[in-house]
Design an enzyme around this catalytic site. Structure first.
Site, PDB file in Angstrom:
ATOM      1  CG  HIS A 138      -1.673   1.265   1.399  1.00  0.00           C
ATOM      2  ND1 HIS A 138      -2.397   1.817   0.369  1.00  0.00           N
ATOM      3  CD2 HIS A 138      -1.842   2.115   2.453  1.00  0.00           C
ATOM      4  CE1 HIS A 138      -2.984   2.925   0.775  1.00  0.00           C
ATOM      5  NE2 HIS A 138      -2.656   3.138   2.034  1.00  0.00           N
TER       6      HIS A 138
ATOM      7  CG  HIS B 297      -1.018   7.505   0.805  1.00  0.00           C
ATOM      8  ND1 HIS B 297      -1.011   8.065   2.058  1.00  0.00           N
ATOM      9  CD2 HIS B 297      -1.907   6.479   0.861  1.00  0.00           C
ATOM     10  CE1 HIS B 297      -1.859   7.415   2.836  1.00  0.00           C
ATOM     11  NE2 HIS B 297      -2.416   6.445   2.144  1.00  0.00           N
TER      12      HIS B 297
ATOM     13  CG  HIS C  21      -6.914   5.445   0.566  1.00  0.00           C
ATOM     14  ND1 HIS C  21      -7.368   4.311   1.182  1.00  0.00           N
ATOM     15  CD2 HIS C  21      -5.701   5.689   1.102  1.00  0.00           C
ATOM     16  CE1 HIS C  21      -6.477   3.909   2.068  1.00  0.00           C
ATOM     17  NE2 HIS C  21      -5.458   4.725   2.038  1.00  0.00           N
TER      18      HIS C  21
ATOM     19  CE1 TYR D 200      10.334 -11.794 -22.358  1.00  0.00           C
ATOM     20  CE2 TYR D 200       8.917 -10.185 -21.355  1.00  0.00           C
ATOM     21  CZ  TYR D 200       9.772 -10.549 -22.354  1.00  0.00           C
ATOM     22  OH  TYR D 200      10.086  -9.668 -23.331  1.00  0.00           O
TER      23      TYR D 200
ATOM     24  CG  ASP E 128       4.993  -5.893 -21.608  1.00  0.00           C
ATOM     25  OD1 ASP E 128       4.375  -6.354 -22.592  1.00  0.00           O
ATOM     26  OD2 ASP E 128       6.150  -5.423 -21.706  1.00  0.00           O
TER      27      ASP E 128
END
Lengths: 223, 223, 223, 223
Positions: D97, D99, D162, D216, D122
């Site tokens: 998480h 900001h 947020h 990949y 991608d």
């Protein structure tokens, strides 16, 4: 060695490094001060000394009228504004001043940063307000800061055409407010470049701010 | 070891690190010079040498026509412009040239940076002016700098479609002007992205600039 | 130890640090290669290895079809494009690929960066051109680079919706072109945010570019 | 010493440095967590501890309801959201998480980042989606993340007003997604400032995303 004055000398000296780390200052144009607990004294940056030459020893100790009590240099040219805040807001233990880019850009337009991020609701509890245009040299800047922040949730004020002052229960809290102020001023600026950020309902702002001050155990001091 | 030339070699070499620190330069595209006090000589960056390989020893010493007196490399390709300034502005002790991003963005539009921040009033005392479009290779750039800055409060000029030149009573003052020029060019740019910055009254600009030059004990040299 | 391959391993490994230093890359998304002088070989970054784990030893050596000759990892997934350039442009000694922010922003609009700065006239001699949209997996990207840059003054191409490829007479020149490309893409972008940059007359662009390639002793190779 | 919990403590502690390195976080406002393989446990950042004081020892171990099992500090105030994701998305091994500025700027407008760069095709395989406005304090944020990302190619969600949450098969993959999310949010923002980025055909997005996940050798886990 561990007198309250010595502790504040060390703290204020070190906290200037956070202004550098977060890119809030260039050259010597920003300063941190702290009230010395239990005394009518403040500790502040010397004027014109580069950030990487700051040490506990070259910090300046002043009384709350801004008169130097200990120190070889002149104190920051913003000392009068810091001192005014300490005289009129007894709950404030730290003050920070910067010309950080995005906050100063809002200040140059005289426009408050609207509260459109949950992190702003937490930290500022409202739009970051604008204070008056005021010239250096007397108590105008200090008065503008106190008038704007007294009774306001926000610990930061954008002084018109000038820059940012932040307050806190101690110097670290004021530095955190300065860092967060620039961060949200930048994010909201960038968001508005391509449209209007969504408003957050006043109720939700209130709830977030209340929770932040209580659940996280932070005292509502210095606001 | 401590001859005026050696002192200037050290100072000029070290001041280039400030250009790097404040992000004013990429690769090798920016340079600092200093007049050698009491001599008709200047010390300047060698051409094409990366900033982290600069040392007092590889700085170049030139006469005021830009002819190399001491040094193994060629001097900066901007030496002619620096030399012209020293020949025509005896009060100037240092010159800096950069292509710093925001200042060059104003220069590319040929637009002055309006004086809308108190820090600009202090440091520049006016809008940062625009100089003419001029090609490298003769004295055109130097002439454009001198014509624009002679008698102007601002120590910085935005050369059209090119970049910034700053002057100072010594090299450190010129570097400070380059740092502050980019800082205010960036803040005013960002402010204008979302509206018009508020003007500052001419009287207030004058008062701030006067105070900055006198109360802070700074001599009005090099402007 | 000092075979041409070993020299290229060291050079390519070290030059990746310039991409990091100038903020042109995040995570592992950018790569430098060099032709091994006198051999039909190239040296390139291993795929997926972080920049601070690169060393001369983990560089990958490929033939000019992109087949690995020496190396424990897979080569960069962009190896086919690099190899195609070396096969079709014998004067090219180095290739760089990045997704640097401002250059990629122009590429996402499929718009060339206009030549409105004297530093662009020097380094690129023209607008920085746009190459076709091409998918990874065959020679499409390499073909797009070669078609766009063959006979063009610019050592940089903006591949549509993708990023930047630059070429040079050696890997260092290609890295310099990548650094300068992002720098001018950023300055011109910022300039255009508040109006139109002034054009530079074609004659002046030609004169600046000619001088840069000759007076400074730079060979017009790799363009 | 090398128990799964100890390995995760080290990994989670170290990965926070990537958030700092790429400028995704200020002060203490961002966090990484990892599921402990084979156990119903997660390891997460302690609340309010600065990034340069993080070590394997001060990481917090919680059960999947967010209750602390080992640790002297409180866990991150975002622990409930991380825990909710682990309970409802068994294929997820890491959550991040932040900001981060540009991603949060899109989130503040409640606007998805359109898929207009091959690197986005991608890595994200689609526009980066927006999740609901949700208050901290119960499972609202976790539910919003899971509802938005379940069955979606993108490992990143912009939570309205947020910030960003990202997921991955392990914590490193989630950190990579957070870094790439900010990088593309920034590039697309800047591109749109001067016009509209060109769309990429859905077929091409599908092909690029398919190739990236298979050629990949990356497993489609954690999406």
């Amino acid at each position: 060695m561990n007198s309250p004055i010595d502790l504040m000398r060390r703290q204020v000296s070190e906290l200037h490094q956070e202004l550098v780390r977060y890119g809030l200052v260039v050259w010597t144009a920003g300063n941190v001060s702290a009230r010395v607990p239990g005394k009518d004294l403040l500790v502040i940056k010397p004027s014109g000394v580069p950030y990487d030459e700051l040490s506990p020893r070259n910090m300046i100790v002043c009384d709350l009228d801004g008169t130097v009590v200990e120190g070889d240099h002149s104190p920051s040219s913003d000392t009068a504004a810091h001192a005014y805040v300490y005289r009129h807001m007894p709950e404030v233990g730290g003050v920070v001043h910067t010309h950080s880019t995005y906050a100063s850009a809002w200040a140059a337009r005289g426009e408050a940063v609207p509260c459109v991020l949950t992190a702003m609701a937490d930290e500022f509890g409202a739009a970051i307000p604008v204070g008056p245009f005021a010239l250096i040299g007397d108590d105008s800047i200090g008065m503008g800061i106190v008038e704007t922040l007294q009774g306001h949730r926000s610990p930061a004020v954008l002084m018109k055409s000038h820059g940012v002052f932040t307050i806190g229960k101690d110097a670290k809290a004021a530095v955190k407010a300065a860092v967060m102020c620039e961060d949200v001023a930048r994010t909201v600026h960038i968001s508005r470049q391509l449209g209007e950020p969504l408003p957050i309902a006043q109720d939700d702002i209130d709830r977030l701010n209340h929770r932040y001050r209580t659940v996280y155990g932070q005292r509502p001091a210095a606001r």
